[in-house]
Structures are given as C-alpha cells and as structure tokens.
Design a protein around this motif. Structure first.
Motif, PDB file in Angstrom:
ATOM      1  N   ASP A  36       9.890  -6.020  -8.043  1.00 13.04           N
ATOM      2  CA  ASP A  36      10.589  -7.104  -8.481  1.00 13.04           C
ATOM      3  C   ASP A  36      11.316  -6.573  -9.360  1.00 13.04           C
ATOM      4  N   THR A  37      11.078  -5.549 -10.336  1.00 11.29           N
ATOM      5  CA  THR A  37      11.927  -4.991 -11.318  1.00 11.29           C
ATOM      6  C   THR A  37      13.138  -4.452 -10.592  1.00 11.29           C
ATOM      7  N   ASP A  41      12.438  -8.524  -3.330  1.00 14.15           N
ATOM      8  CA  ASP A  41      11.157  -9.393  -3.030  1.00 14.15           C
ATOM      9  C   ASP A  41      10.732  -9.128  -1.782  1.00 14.15           C
ATOM     10  N   SER A  42       9.690 -10.125  -1.400  1.00 11.18           N
ATOM     11  CA  SER A  42       9.057  -9.816   0.021  1.00 11.18           C
ATOM     12  C   SER A  42      10.138  -9.998   1.179  1.00 11.18           C
ATOM     13  N   LYS A  68       3.361  -3.946  -3.655  1.00 12.00           N
ATOM     14  CA  LYS A  68       4.182  -4.468  -5.141  1.00 12.00           C
ATOM     15  C   LYS A  68       4.780  -3.305  -5.529  1.00 12.00           C
TER      16      LYS A  68
END
Length: 85
Positions: A36-37, A41-42, A68
């Motif tokens: 996410d940084t 995203d997924s 993640k």
C-alpha cells in the motif's frame, strides 16, 4: 525466463499491471514495506498474479493477491514456481 521471480521482474510487473513505477533498487531497499505504501492494492496484485500465470503457465497461490509486502509476495510465488520446476 527463470524459475523464480526477481525483484526486477516484480518491479516491471508493478509498472505494467498497476501503472506504478518503483525502481528495483527502491523495491529491494523497502522489501518488507507494505504494498500500500507503493500504491499497490489487492486488485493490482491480482493483475500481477494473472500476468505471472500467463507467463509461466502455472496457477499461483490463491492468496497471492493478499500479500502485504513484496517480500511476502515473492516468497509465496517463488515457492510455487520452485515446486513446479
């Protein structure tokens, strides 16, 4: 094509599948930083997984898009690729 995904290949896939440019050296330095940084995203990871399945002709782990960090993703995907080698 090797039997494992490298940081360089993941960087290229992030750009191609998600439109996010992260140089391999930055990705390597922040290997355990959350996707996410980087703006991944997924859904973006799902696109990367689909591209890998097309390239390698091997189903990727069902939870790969829930990884993640780049480190977690590469370990999971490479374990599948190495098992199939």
């Amino acid at each position: 094509m090797s039997d494992r995904i490298t940081v360089e290949e993941l960087s290229e896939l992030m750009k191609k599948s998600a439109g996010v440019t992260v140089p391999p050296e930055d990705l390597r330095q922040r290997y355990d930083t959350g996707f996410d940084t980087f703006g991944i995203d997924s859904l973006a990871l799902l696109g990367i997984v689909g591209e890998l399945e097309n390239r390698y002709g091997t189903p990727m782990p069902p939870d790969a898009e829930k990884s993640k960090t780049p480190q977690q993703f590469l370990e999971l995907v490479n374990s599948v690729l190495l098992a199939g080698a």
